[in-house]
Design a protein around this motif. Sequence first.
Motif, mmCIF file in Angstrom:
data_model
loop_
_atom_site.group_PDB
_atom_site.id
_atom_site.type_symbol
_atom_site.label_atom_id
_atom_site.label_comp_id
_atom_site.label_asym_id
_atom_site.label_seq_id
_atom_site.Cartn_x
_atom_site.Cartn_y
_atom_site.Cartn_z
ATOM 1 N N ASN A 119 0.854 -1.052 0.042
ATOM 2 C CA ASN A 119 0.007 -0.067 -0.027
ATOM 3 C C ASN A 119 0.931 1.271 0.104
ATOM 4 O O ASN A 119 2.114 1.252 -0.004
ATOM 5 C CB ASN A 119 -1.023 0.121 1.098
ATOM 6 C CG ASN A 119 -0.278 -0.073 2.568
ATOM 7 O OD1 ASN A 119 0.852 0.508 2.540
ATOM 8 N ND2 ASN A 119 -0.890 -0.435 3.565
ATOM 9 N N THR A 124 0.794 3.732 1.925
ATOM 10 C CA THR A 124 1.634 4.336 3.222
ATOM 11 C C THR A 124 2.733 3.887 3.564
ATOM 12 O O THR A 124 3.810 4.572 3.925
ATOM 13 C CB THR A 124 0.474 3.883 4.489
ATOM 14 O OG1 THR A 124 -0.746 4.739 4.271
ATOM 15 C CG2 THR A 124 1.115 4.243 5.852
ATOM 16 N N ASN A 180 5.359 5.023 0.946
ATOM 17 C CA ASN A 180 5.805 6.473 1.225
ATOM 18 C C ASN A 180 6.712 6.337 2.475
ATOM 19 O O ASN A 180 7.916 6.967 2.416
ATOM 20 C CB ASN A 180 4.673 7.255 1.447
ATOM 21 C CG ASN A 180 3.898 7.714 0.282
ATOM 22 O OD1 ASN A 180 4.497 7.954 -0.530
ATOM 23 N ND2 ASN A 180 2.724 8.045 0.592
ATOM 24 N N THR A 219 3.536 15.671 -3.289
ATOM 25 C CA THR A 219 2.440 14.716 -3.854
ATOM 26 C C THR A 219 1.968 15.088 -5.121
ATOM 27 O O THR A 219 1.297 16.218 -5.330
ATOM 28 C CB THR A 219 1.077 14.918 -2.645
ATOM 29 O OG1 THR A 219 1.740 14.408 -1.252
ATOM 30 C CG2 THR A 219 0.480 13.667 -3.087
ATOM 31 N N GLU A 276 -3.342 16.209 -2.485
ATOM 32 C CA GLU A 276 -4.219 15.495 -1.867
ATOM 33 C C GLU A 276 -5.381 16.772 -2.134
ATOM 34 O O GLU A 276 -6.606 16.367 -1.825
ATOM 35 C CB GLU A 276 -4.035 15.722 -0.210
ATOM 36 C CG GLU A 276 -2.955 14.638 -0.004
ATOM 37 C CD GLU A 276 -1.504 15.042 -0.160
ATOM 38 O OE1 GLU A 276 -1.363 16.219 -0.671
ATOM 39 O OE2 GLU A 276 -0.574 14.243 -0.044
ATOM 40 N N ALA A 299 0.473 8.857 -5.470
ATOM 41 C CA ALA A 299 -0.759 8.098 -5.085
ATOM 42 C C ALA A 299 -1.591 8.325 -6.607
ATOM 43 O O ALA A 299 -2.177 7.447 -6.895
ATOM 44 C CB ALA A 299 -1.501 8.416 -4.089
ATOM 45 N N LYS A 351 -4.723 3.081 -6.900
ATOM 46 C CA LYS A 351 -5.643 3.940 -7.250
ATOM 47 C C LYS A 351 -5.934 4.319 -8.673
ATOM 48 O O LYS A 351 -7.097 4.764 -9.247
ATOM 49 C CB LYS A 351 -5.133 5.435 -6.851
ATOM 50 C CG LYS A 351 -4.527 5.432 -5.451
ATOM 51 C CD LYS A 351 -5.562 5.839 -4.454
ATOM 52 C CE LYS A 351 -4.942 6.003 -3.245
ATOM 53 N NZ LYS A 351 -4.176 4.681 -2.752
HETATM 54 C C1 LIG Z 1 -2.212 11.149 -1.418
HETATM 55 C C2 LIG Z 1 -2.078 9.863 -1.157
HETATM 56 N N1 LIG Z 1 -1.067 9.154 -0.722
HETATM 57 C C3 LIG Z 1 -0.851 7.929 -0.310
HETATM 58 C C4 LIG Z 1 -2.170 7.145 0.059
HETATM 59 C C5 LIG Z 1 -1.975 5.626 0.142
HETATM 60 O O1 LIG Z 1 -2.634 5.349 1.321
HETATM 61 P P1 LIG Z 1 -2.880 3.760 1.459
HETATM 62 O O2 LIG Z 1 -1.760 3.634 2.377
HETATM 63 O O3 LIG Z 1 -4.297 3.846 1.973
HETATM 64 O O4 LIG Z 1 -2.745 2.942 0.215
HETATM 65 C C6 LIG Z 1 -3.181 7.513 -0.567
HETATM 66 C C7 LIG Z 1 -4.346 6.940 -0.438
HETATM 67 O O5 LIG Z 1 -5.549 7.018 -0.896
HETATM 68 C C8 LIG Z 1 -3.437 9.213 -0.828
HETATM 69 O O6 LIG Z 1 -4.503 9.574 -1.066
#
Ligand SMILES: Cc1ncc(COP(=O)(O)O)c(C=O)c1O
Length: 345
Positions: A62, A64, A67, A142, A146, A175, A206
């Motif tokens: 995933n 998180t 990153n 990002t 966001e 993302a 995504k």
């Molecule tokens: C901007 C952004 N970064 C990273 C993520 C990664 O999150 P996740 O750990 O839920 O995959 C998301 C999730 O939608 C996101 O919106």
Amino acid sequence: MTKPGQFASDNYSGICPEALEYMLLANEGDAEAYGEDEWTRKACDEFRVLFETDCDVFFAFNGTAANSLALASLCQSYHSVIAHQTSHVETDECGAPEFFSNGSKLLLGDGAEGKLSPESIAELASKRTDIHYPKPKVISITQATEQGTVYTIDELQAIKEVADHYRLKIHMDGARFANACISLGKSPAEISWKQGVDVLCFSGTKNGMAIGEAIVFFDKQLAEDFSYRIKQAGQLASKMRFLSAPWLGMLKTGAWEKNARHANLCAAYLAEQLCEIPGVNLLRPCEANAVFVALPEQVIIKLRKQGWRIYTFIGAGGARFVCSWNSDKTRIDQLVHDVKQLMAK
Ligand SMILES: Cc1ncc(COP(=O)(O)O)c(C=O)c1O
Ligand SMILES: C[C@H](O)[C@H](N)C(=O)O
């Protein structure tokens, strides 16, 4: 029972046909585990074709994790990471970047529409140089942000300039990287390593996959021992082919950009339709696949009672609607109709 489409997040959508097709192709027979299989090799090679450079590629479950582990590979625990105050690494990763880096501090910067400004970076990077302050080492941006906006090439170049001045590395949370490529009409290379990005976390989830994020190191020295970091974090898939093969499908068929283009077009249509409703205005420009509007609390409550899922905690707030590879006009029109009805009361 097929649930009707939602716009709370692109995390709600299912698996696109191309990703599923390659998942099934990879399911034929056995294959080496832990990334030693042919599918993973081919997928990594395909990323090098896509980005037109010899980059190192890893896969995590995933974003998180992607990153957090990427940031941890760019700095030591006594360093700090400069990120926008509404960045996902700050607001929605539950302290994972700090945890996986053993304590690297996030320094929160600012900038219009969710985009970290060079001035804010410079201010944070130069604020303190004494031994008591965690030394700034990384900029995290990002793309798309966001808040549904995208960094232009000029903005990326300005960030690279300030990064070089203060000897900072650049991490890109991608993302919605595919959406940014389409929005800008630029290639993946043009909005990543060619603007100085050292590591990109490119989301497959995504973009139409079930699961799976690619961590792309353009500075290969930074990738040294990264596979051990992945393993230790519990992110090394034993059946890696089921992460990598869908990626191969997305890249080879072009689904990665087809899906992003569709999502962006749907978001643009949704934004246009919502703005025709008296009293509804965009909070930020819709530059990728997300639409942010201000809606009265009572309208949001009633929309939720009608079955709509709405997030209001993302970025700088407001009601967020996100379109995906599988969003359709009929469902968008239903949402717009319901908003219009409730706003008219
Ligand atoms: C901007 C952004 N970064 C990273 C993520 C990664 O999150 P996740 O750990 O839920 O995959 C998301 C999730 O939608 C996101 O919106
Ligand atoms: C909720 C969370 O922020 C997730 N990354 C999303 O964008 O839906």
